[in-house]
Design an enzyme around this catalytic site. Structure first.
Site, PDB file in Angstrom:
ATOM      1  N   LYS A  89       8.379   4.256  -6.884  1.00 23.40           N
ATOM      2  CA  LYS A  89       7.491   3.909  -6.637  1.00 23.40           C
ATOM      3  C   LYS A  89       7.301   4.371  -5.438  1.00 23.40           C
ATOM      4  O   LYS A  89       8.664   4.815  -4.558  1.00 23.40           O
ATOM      5  CB  LYS A  89       7.982   2.239  -6.091  1.00 23.40           C
ATOM      6  CG  LYS A  89       8.044   1.741  -6.760  1.00 23.40           C
ATOM      7  CD  LYS A  89       8.557   0.488  -6.799  1.00 23.40           C
ATOM      8  CE  LYS A  89       7.971  -0.594  -5.876  1.00 23.40           C
ATOM      9  NZ  LYS A  89       9.295  -2.137  -5.561  1.00 23.40           N
TER      10      LYS A  89
HETATM   11  O1  G3P Z   1       8.169  -5.777  -4.707  1.00 22.62           O
HETATM   12  C1  G3P Z   1       7.918  -5.880  -3.511  1.00 22.62           C
HETATM   13  C2  G3P Z   1       8.976  -6.837  -2.686  1.00 22.62           C
HETATM   14  O2  G3P Z   1       9.990  -6.771  -3.268  1.00 22.62           O
HETATM   15  C3  G3P Z   1       8.377  -7.429  -1.910  1.00 22.62           C
HETATM   16  O3  G3P Z   1       8.463  -8.963  -2.268  1.00 22.62           O
HETATM   17  O4  G3P Z   1       9.546 -11.004  -0.954  1.00 22.62           O
HETATM   18  O5  G3P Z   1      10.310  -9.527  -0.472  1.00 22.62           O
HETATM   19  O6  G3P Z   1       8.111  -9.704  -0.126  1.00 22.62           O
HETATM   20  P1  G3P Z   1       9.120  -9.760  -0.742  1.00 22.62           P
END
Ligand code: G3P
Length: 227
Positions: A86
């Site tokens: 990533k």
């Molecule tokens: O994969 C991206 C993700 O981890 C971000 O998610 O829920 O932290 O906004 P969040």
């Protein structure tokens, strides 16, 4: 359409991978830190749970393209199987995606907030882009619309890059990106579990069992005859 677990928690990954048709696991630095474990052994343990055929994603930390490429090459050598690096869509990240494409290392462009970030990452050679649906919504944007626009851009311009929608707070957001044609979603374990949870389903199942037992007897909870 692919379903990935956005977590590095071994217990949750084991449970969900056993129950559901899971295609892989995505991690990011925040998710990894929560587990309080050494990075590489943790990634290897995740892979031993899901198997080498399923996708595993891990993020680099370097800020310069050269550092990102070094970290990506290291991870790619250490982790066997279906591994993706990533890379955040900074300018240096885009450069790193281009360089890694030349080396045959698979990448996902992450922290995507706009369709044009996705476009440039796809053109640089990323296999996946991950638009952050809920984080876009939190900024008074429209995460589902961003996903939809990225899909259209990729289709119009024949870009062979998949949209792995990420960052979800509820099943409604997941439902909508599915309708827009996202190639995959990655979501936290509790969101994935809520895909199937419905009180009426549980009530119906309990009712079927009670009716069965009322005729066949209390101990009869299977249609297989016991000796
Ligand atoms: O994969 C991206 C993700 O981890 C971000 O998610 O829920 O932290 O906004 P969040």
């Amino acid at each position: 359409m692919e379903i990935l677990i956005d977590s590095a928690n071994l217990e949750s990954i084991r449970e969900l991978n056993d129950l559901y048709p899971i295609d892989g696991v995505t991690t990011n630095p925040t998710i990894v830190v929560k587990e309080k474990r050494t990075f590489l052994p943790l990634l290897k343990e995740i892979q031993s749970i899901i198997g080498e055929e399923k996708m595993l994603f891990a993020q680099v930390l370097g800020e310069q393209a050269e550092d990102m490429v070094k970290e990506a090459s290291y991870l790619n050598e250490e982790i066997n199987g279906n591994f993706y690096v990533k890379i955040p869509v900074t300018d240096e990240g885009i450069k790193a995606i281009k360089l890694l494409k030349l080396q045959g290392i698979k990448t996902l462009a992450t922290t995507i907030y706009t369709p044009l970030q996705a476009f440039i990452a796809a053109k640089a050679g990323a296999e996946y882009v991950a638009p952050y649906v809920n984080r876009i919504d939190n900024l008074a944007g429209n995460g589902v619309q961003v996903v939809s626009d990225i899909i259209k851009i990729f289709e119009h311009h024949h870009l062979p890059c998949k949209v792995l929608a990420a960052s979800f707070k509820n099943t409604q957001q997941v439902h909508h990106v599915c309708l827009e044609g996202a190639h995959g979603v990655t979501a936290a374990p509790e969101i994935i579990k809520s895909f199937t949870a419905h009180p009426s389903t549980e009530t119906n199942v309990r009712q079927f069992m009670n009716e069965w037992k009322s005729f066949y007897g209390e101990s009869s909870n299977s249609i297989i005859k016991k000796n």
